[in-house]
Write an enzyme that holds these catalytic residues in place. Structure first.
Site, PDB file in Angstrom:
ATOM      1  N   ASP A  95       0.767  -1.204   0.020  1.00 23.97           N
ATOM      2  CA  ASP A  95       0.001  -0.156  -0.021  1.00 23.97           C
ATOM      3  C   ASP A  95       0.936   1.117   0.043  1.00 23.97           C
ATOM      4  O   ASP A  95       0.412   2.104  -0.661  1.00 23.97           O
ATOM      5  CB  ASP A  95      -0.915   0.011   1.286  1.00 23.97           C
ATOM      6  CG  ASP A  95      -0.384  -0.259   2.495  1.00 23.97           C
ATOM      7  OD1 ASP A  95       0.793  -0.510   2.670  1.00 23.97           O
ATOM      8  OD2 ASP A  95      -1.015  -0.240   3.765  1.00 23.97           O
ATOM      9  N   ILE A  96       2.021   1.332   0.832  1.00 19.38           N
ATOM     10  CA  ILE A  96       2.639   2.668   1.111  1.00 19.38           C
ATOM     11  C   ILE A  96       3.993   2.180   1.210  1.00 19.38           C
ATOM     12  O   ILE A  96       4.430   1.319   1.943  1.00 19.38           O
ATOM     13  CB  ILE A  96       2.090   3.451   2.184  1.00 19.38           C
ATOM     14  CG1 ILE A  96       2.748   4.807   2.212  1.00 19.38           C
ATOM     15  CG2 ILE A  96       2.137   2.588   3.407  1.00 19.38           C
ATOM     16  CD1 ILE A  96       1.856   5.841   3.025  1.00 19.38           C
ATOM     17  N   ASP A  98       7.019   4.044   2.971  1.00 16.87           N
ATOM     18  CA  ASP A  98       7.028   4.964   3.945  1.00 16.87           C
ATOM     19  C   ASP A  98       8.585   5.118   4.090  1.00 16.87           C
ATOM     20  O   ASP A  98       9.333   5.892   3.494  1.00 16.87           O
ATOM     21  CB  ASP A  98       6.439   4.780   5.165  1.00 16.87           C
ATOM     22  CG  ASP A  98       6.436   5.861   6.208  1.00 16.87           C
ATOM     23  OD1 ASP A  98       7.237   6.812   6.227  1.00 16.87           O
ATOM     24  OD2 ASP A  98       5.574   5.548   7.118  1.00 16.87           O
ATOM     25  N   GLY A 100      10.795   2.493   3.863  1.00 18.25           N
ATOM     26  CA  GLY A 100      11.345   1.509   2.762  1.00 18.25           C
ATOM     27  C   GLY A 100      11.745   0.237   3.467  1.00 18.25           C
ATOM     28  O   GLY A 100      12.288  -0.675   2.882  1.00 18.25           O
ATOM     29  N   THR A 102      10.094  -2.030   4.954  1.00 22.70           N
ATOM     30  CA  THR A 102       9.392  -3.482   4.610  1.00 22.70           C
ATOM     31  C   THR A 102      10.095  -3.974   3.298  1.00 22.70           C
ATOM     32  O   THR A 102      10.336  -5.039   3.386  1.00 22.70           O
ATOM     33  CB  THR A 102       7.915  -3.150   4.479  1.00 22.70           C
ATOM     34  OG1 THR A 102       7.307  -2.591   5.555  1.00 22.70           O
ATOM     35  CG2 THR A 102       7.214  -4.338   3.979  1.00 22.70           C
ATOM     36  N   LYS A 126       5.551   7.937   0.251  1.00 22.34           N
ATOM     37  CA  LYS A 126       5.598   9.357   1.076  1.00 22.34           C
ATOM     38  C   LYS A 126       7.000   9.869   0.845  1.00 22.34           C
ATOM     39  O   LYS A 126       8.154   9.412   0.886  1.00 22.34           O
ATOM     40  CB  LYS A 126       5.734   8.957   2.618  1.00 22.34           C
ATOM     41  CG  LYS A 126       4.296   8.622   3.220  1.00 22.34           C
ATOM     42  CD  LYS A 126       4.453   8.912   4.784  1.00 22.34           C
ATOM     43  CE  LYS A 126       3.161   8.685   5.376  1.00 22.34           C
ATOM     44  NZ  LYS A 126       3.294   8.539   6.791  1.00 22.34           N
ATOM     45  N   ASP A 154      -5.268   1.741   7.677  1.00 19.38           N
ATOM     46  CA  ASP A 154      -5.924   2.097   8.878  1.00 19.38           C
ATOM     47  C   ASP A 154      -5.307   2.872   9.733  1.00 19.38           C
ATOM     48  O   ASP A 154      -3.939   3.199   9.575  1.00 19.38           O
ATOM     49  CB  ASP A 154      -6.266   0.727   9.530  1.00 19.38           C
ATOM     50  CG  ASP A 154      -5.127   0.098  10.263  1.00 19.38           C
ATOM     51  OD1 ASP A 154      -5.284  -0.312  11.282  1.00 19.38           O
ATOM     52  OD2 ASP A 154      -3.923  -0.011   9.559  1.00 19.38           O
TER      53      ASP A 154
END
Length: 181
Positions: A95-96, A98, A100, A102, A126, A154
């Site tokens: 999804d995102i 941020d 990096g 992950t 981001k 979420d």
């Protein structure tokens, strides 16, 4: 809460990403690997737009949040991937992007599974938060450094169902914590 990306903008972005992915992987054995839980809506929409053959697998990766809503330890569960990815081109769907971290942790794990290649696609990137020297190969949208919810993402288990992406201010998060503890 301020809307950053409305439904039409998201649809156009996913369409664009689907076309880019098809152009790169046409004629190749592809497996999409969705990172649970935030990527589920993005992955489902992307799957409906792809017209090339592909397999699908899911991986569990969770950044444990601290009490101050800051990222904590990254926990990854990749043990069920072997049959779905061996000898295939893997496209990690998240999804995102941020910090990096992950992707930084996930990508090397695929070496164990004898994949043909591993790349990544993220809906959001981001600006100014990256901490590692790896970047996603496909990016839907660049966003400012704000906390976002909706479209599968979420805040403390809420807002995943929003059909758009919105930002939450620190004050809104503090009010939420006060009212939902």
């Amino acid at each position: 809460m301020q809307v950053l990306l409305d439904e039409n903008t998201l649809r156009e972005g996913v369409d664009r990403l689907a076309q880019q992915i098809e152009d790169r992987y046409r004629g190749k054995k592809l497996t999409l690997v969705g990172v649970l839980l935030g990527s589920v809506v993005f992955l489902a929409d992307l799957m409906r737009r792809l017209t090339i053959p592909y397999g699908v697998a899911m991986i569990s990766s969770r950044q444990m949040a601290t009490e101050e809503d800051r990222p904590g330890q990254l926990v990854i569960h990749a043990d069920s991937l072997m049959p779905e990815v061996k000898g295939r081109h893997v496209l990690i769907i998240d999804d995102i992007y941020d910090t990096g971290e992950t992707l930084w942790e996930l990508i090397p794990q695929f070496d164990e599974f004898n994949v043909s290649s591993v790349h990544s696609a993220v809906l959001l990137k981001k600006q100014g938060r990256q901490r590692v020297p790896v970047a996603p190969d496909f990016v839907g949208f660049e966003i400012p450094d704000v906390y976002v919810v909706g479209y599968g993402m979420d805040y403390r288990g809420y807002y995943r169902n929003l059909p758009y992406i919105a930002s939450l201010t620190p004050e809104e998060m503090a009010n939420f914590r006060e009212n939902h503890t």
